[in-house]
Enzyme design. Structure first.
Site, PDB file in Angstrom:
ATOM      1  N   LYS A  19     -39.910   0.206  -1.376  1.00  0.00           N
ATOM      2  CA  LYS A  19     -40.138   1.128  -2.313  1.00  0.00           C
ATOM      3  C   LYS A  19     -41.639   1.714  -2.521  1.00  0.00           C
ATOM      4  O   LYS A  19     -41.775   2.945  -2.730  1.00  0.00           O
ATOM      5  CB  LYS A  19     -39.388   0.574  -3.597  1.00  0.00           C
ATOM      6  CG  LYS A  19     -38.020   0.265  -3.576  1.00  0.00           C
ATOM      7  CD  LYS A  19     -37.538  -0.594  -4.588  1.00  0.00           C
ATOM      8  CE  LYS A  19     -36.013  -0.557  -4.619  1.00  0.00           C
ATOM      9  NZ  LYS A  19     -35.356  -1.570  -5.340  1.00  0.00           N
TER      10      LYS A  19
ATOM     11  N   GLN B 155     -37.038  -5.544 -10.415  1.00  0.00           N
ATOM     12  CA  GLN B 155     -36.088  -5.627  -9.258  1.00  0.00           C
ATOM     13  C   GLN B 155     -35.244  -6.786  -9.564  1.00  0.00           C
ATOM     14  O   GLN B 155     -35.538  -7.912 -10.315  1.00  0.00           O
ATOM     15  CB  GLN B 155     -37.311  -6.063  -7.972  1.00  0.00           C
ATOM     16  CG  GLN B 155     -36.453  -6.655  -6.751  1.00  0.00           C
ATOM     17  CD  GLN B 155     -35.779  -5.378  -5.918  1.00  0.00           C
ATOM     18  OE1 GLN B 155     -36.266  -4.198  -6.286  1.00  0.00           O
ATOM     19  NE2 GLN B 155     -34.981  -5.794  -5.192  1.00  0.00           N
TER      20      GLN B 155
ATOM     21  N   ASP C 166     -33.481   3.300 -12.227  1.00  0.00           N
ATOM     22  CA  ASP C 166     -32.248   2.596 -11.761  1.00  0.00           C
ATOM     23  C   ASP C 166     -31.029   2.985 -12.520  1.00  0.00           C
ATOM     24  O   ASP C 166     -30.055   2.807 -11.681  1.00  0.00           O
ATOM     25  CB  ASP C 166     -32.352   0.992 -12.164  1.00  0.00           C
ATOM     26  CG  ASP C 166     -32.947   0.413 -10.818  1.00  0.00           C
ATOM     27  OD1 ASP C 166     -32.838   0.778  -9.638  1.00  0.00           O
ATOM     28  OD2 ASP C 166     -33.503  -0.721 -11.153  1.00  0.00           O
TER      29      ASP C 166
HETATM   30  N1  LIG Z   1     -33.566  -2.799  -9.753  1.00  0.00           N
HETATM   31  C1  LIG Z   1     -32.965  -2.967  -8.443  1.00  0.00           C
HETATM   32  N2  LIG Z   1     -32.736  -1.512  -8.291  1.00  0.00           N
HETATM   33  C2  LIG Z   1     -31.966  -1.629  -6.755  1.00  0.00           C
HETATM   34  O1  LIG Z   1     -31.765  -0.297  -6.291  1.00  0.00           O
HETATM   35  C3  LIG Z   1     -31.842  -2.914  -6.258  1.00  0.00           C
HETATM   36  C4  LIG Z   1     -32.136  -3.923  -6.676  1.00  0.00           C
HETATM   37  N3  LIG Z   1     -32.808  -4.081  -8.043  1.00  0.00           N
HETATM   38  N4  LIG Z   1     -32.072  -5.273  -6.081  1.00  0.00           N
HETATM   39  C5  LIG Z   1     -31.645  -5.138  -4.635  1.00  0.00           C
HETATM   40  C6  LIG Z   1     -30.596  -4.156  -4.308  1.00  0.00           C
HETATM   41  C7  LIG Z   1     -30.401  -3.912  -2.941  1.00  0.00           C
HETATM   42  N5  LIG Z   1     -31.189  -2.384  -2.751  1.00  0.00           N
HETATM   43  C8  LIG Z   1     -31.349  -1.881  -1.528  1.00  0.00           C
HETATM   44  C9  LIG Z   1     -32.095  -0.756  -1.365  1.00  0.00           C
HETATM   45  C10 LIG Z   1     -32.051  -0.142   0.116  1.00  0.00           C
HETATM   46  C11 LIG Z   1     -32.046  -0.936   1.162  1.00  0.00           C
HETATM   47  C12 LIG Z   1     -32.206  -0.323   2.328  1.00  0.00           C
HETATM   48  O2  LIG Z   1     -32.993   0.499   2.299  1.00  0.00           O
HETATM   49  N6  LIG Z   1     -31.662  -0.792   3.533  1.00  0.00           N
HETATM   50  C13 LIG Z   1     -31.713  -0.498   4.706  1.00  0.00           C
HETATM   51  C14 LIG Z   1     -32.313  -1.685   5.590  1.00  0.00           C
HETATM   52  C15 LIG Z   1     -33.477  -2.339   5.081  1.00  0.00           C
HETATM   53  C16 LIG Z   1     -34.005  -3.441   6.156  1.00  0.00           C
HETATM   54  O3  LIG Z   1     -34.158  -3.367   7.150  1.00  0.00           O
HETATM   55  O4  LIG Z   1     -34.056  -4.660   5.522  1.00  0.00           O
HETATM   56  C17 LIG Z   1     -30.469   0.143   5.488  1.00  0.00           C
HETATM   57  O5  LIG Z   1     -29.532  -0.025   4.755  1.00  0.00           O
HETATM   58  O6  LIG Z   1     -30.773   0.801   6.483  1.00  0.00           O
HETATM   59  C18 LIG Z   1     -31.120  -1.876   0.974  1.00  0.00           C
HETATM   60  C19 LIG Z   1     -30.759  -2.483  -0.197  1.00  0.00           C
HETATM   61  C20 LIG Z   1     -31.737  -2.087  -3.872  1.00  0.00           C
HETATM   62  N7  LIG Z   1     -31.436  -2.846  -4.936  1.00  0.00           N
END
Ligand SMILES: Nc1nc(=O)c2c([nH]1)NC[C@@H]1CN(c3ccc(C(=O)N[C@@H](CCC(=O)O)C(=O)O)cc3)C=[N+]21
Ligand SMILES: NC(=O)C1=CN([C@@H]2O[C@H](COP(=O)(O)OP(=O)(O)OC[C@H]3O[C@@H](n4cnc5c(N)ncnc54)[C@H](OP(=O)(O)O)[C@@H]3O)[C@@H](O)[C@H]2O)C=CC1
Ligand SMILES: [Mg+2]
Length: 285
Positions: free
Chosen positions: A56, A100, A123
């Site tokens: 982020k 987070q 968020d």
């Molecule tokens: N307050 C809060 N807001 C959130 O938005 C939040 C959170 N807490 N806690 C955890 C979850 C999970 N989450 C993700 C966001 C992006 C990917 C992402 O970019 N994933 C990549 C892969 C990343 C990698 O390689 O590890 C993909 O799917 O291609 C994954 C998971 C947001 N979250």
């Protein structure tokens, strides 16, 4: 995979959204307005959370926004965390606040989210913003459902009149996803752990969104031929690879569009977070 099924590429769409955000940030700053600032609060040492937070922060810098990271120890008291939130609420350089999740068990998540100024809640988890979404009026929208709606639009899929099934009912993904689809005039069914006969429900879906965190829960032979499948789930397997909640190979034999994991919904979540931070800055001054 038959040529009939197309992969919905979240990385490419996220790159587009990010360059639009970068251009708007540059225009805003050239006009003399402040640099949009995102404060990211991380409690504890969870390695997965640390990775997300790093992503982020890097994404912010890439589009010309400022990011401020606040790391607190896992044992921090709820009162201290609430004091930090108040301080960020009052800081004019901070336009967006992201705490987070998950938080340690001794901290009341709802109290923390409820303390964030709704105009800085990038968020979209504050009850005021969720209420605005439920009422169908403008407000900061949860990033993952917003990203999913963008993915549908990019595939030329209009939810109006379609049967949409959302598997998972969490406050951060499933519920707001159902509200987004309802606002777009889909007929929406929401499934969760107590749902009887999940396969029967999934078989009816023109649009299927899955956010359970149960890897491979959805079998390919449950997919209605021609359905659009958005797989939000992300689980890291023992060998380090990421996998979704949908059995991709068999599902893509029946779907018309499907998101991969990784490279589908995840990158759009981050792109929408940046967009929300810019919107919060624009609304503040
Ligand atoms: N307050 C809060 N807001 C959130 O938005 C939040 C959170 N807490 N806690 C955890 C979850 C999970 N989450 C993700 C966001 C992006 C990917 C992402 O970019 N994933 C990549 C892969 C990343 C990698 O390689 O590890 C993909 O799917 O291609 C994954 C998971 C947001 N979250
Ligand atoms: N790609 C991205 O940007 C993001 C990905 N994620 C990922 O999405 C997944 C879900 O996250 P989140 O919503 O926070 O998870 P939660 O654990 O908060 O919610 C999971 C939901 O799925 C339901 N569920 C669990 N098991 C089943 C089952 N066997 N059958 C039907 N429903 C079931 C639960 O039901 P009940 O309500 O009855 O408990 C709950 O509603 C995770 O893999 C997470 O990592 C999350 C956020 C962003
Ligand atoms: Mg839950």
């Amino acid at each position: 995979m038959p040529s009939a099924c197309q992969v919905l590429d979240g990385r490419t769409l996220a790159t587009q959204v990010r360059s639009e955000v970068a251009a708007r940030v540059a225009r805003r700053c050239a006009a003399g307005a402040s640099v949009p600032g995102l404060a990211v609060v991380l409690v504890g040492e969870d390695p997965a959370s640390q990775v997300y937070v790093r992503h982020k922060i890097a994404a912010c810098e890439q589009v010309g926004m400022r990011s401020l990271s606040h790391r607190l120890s896992a044992g921090v008291s709820e009162t201290e965390l609430l004091m930090l939130i108040e301080q960020l609420n009052a800081d004019p350089a901070v336009h967006g606040i992201l705490v987070q999740l998950p938080l340690p068990a001794h901290i009341d998540v709802r109290r923390v989210i409820g303390r964030i100024a709704p105009g800085k809640d990038v968020d979209g988890f504050h009850p005021e913003n969720l209420g605005r979404l439920a009422a169908g009026v403008p407000g900061l929208r949860p990033c993952t459902p917003k990203g999913c709606m963008r993915l549908l639009a990019s595939a030329g899929v209009d939810p109006c009149g379609k049967l949409a099934v959302v598997v998972g009912a969490s406050t951060i993904v499933g519920r707001p996803m159902a509200l987004e689809l309802l606002k777009a005039e889909a007929t929406v069914l929401v499934a969760h752990k107590q749902t009887c006969d999940l396969p029967q429900l999934v078989r009816q879906a023109d649009i299927l969104v899955v956010a359970t965190g149960v890897p491979g829960l959805i079998r390919g032979d449950w997919i209605k031929p021609g359905a659009v499948v958005l797989d939000v789930g992300i689980t890291r397997l023992a060998d380090g690879r990421l996998t979704g909640d949908v059995q991709f190979e068999t599902a893509s034999a029946r779907a018309s569009w499907i998101t991969p994991v990784p490279g589908g919904v995840g990158p759009m979540t981050i792109a929408c977070l940046l967009e929300n931070t810019l919107e919060a800055a624009e609304a503040s001054a």
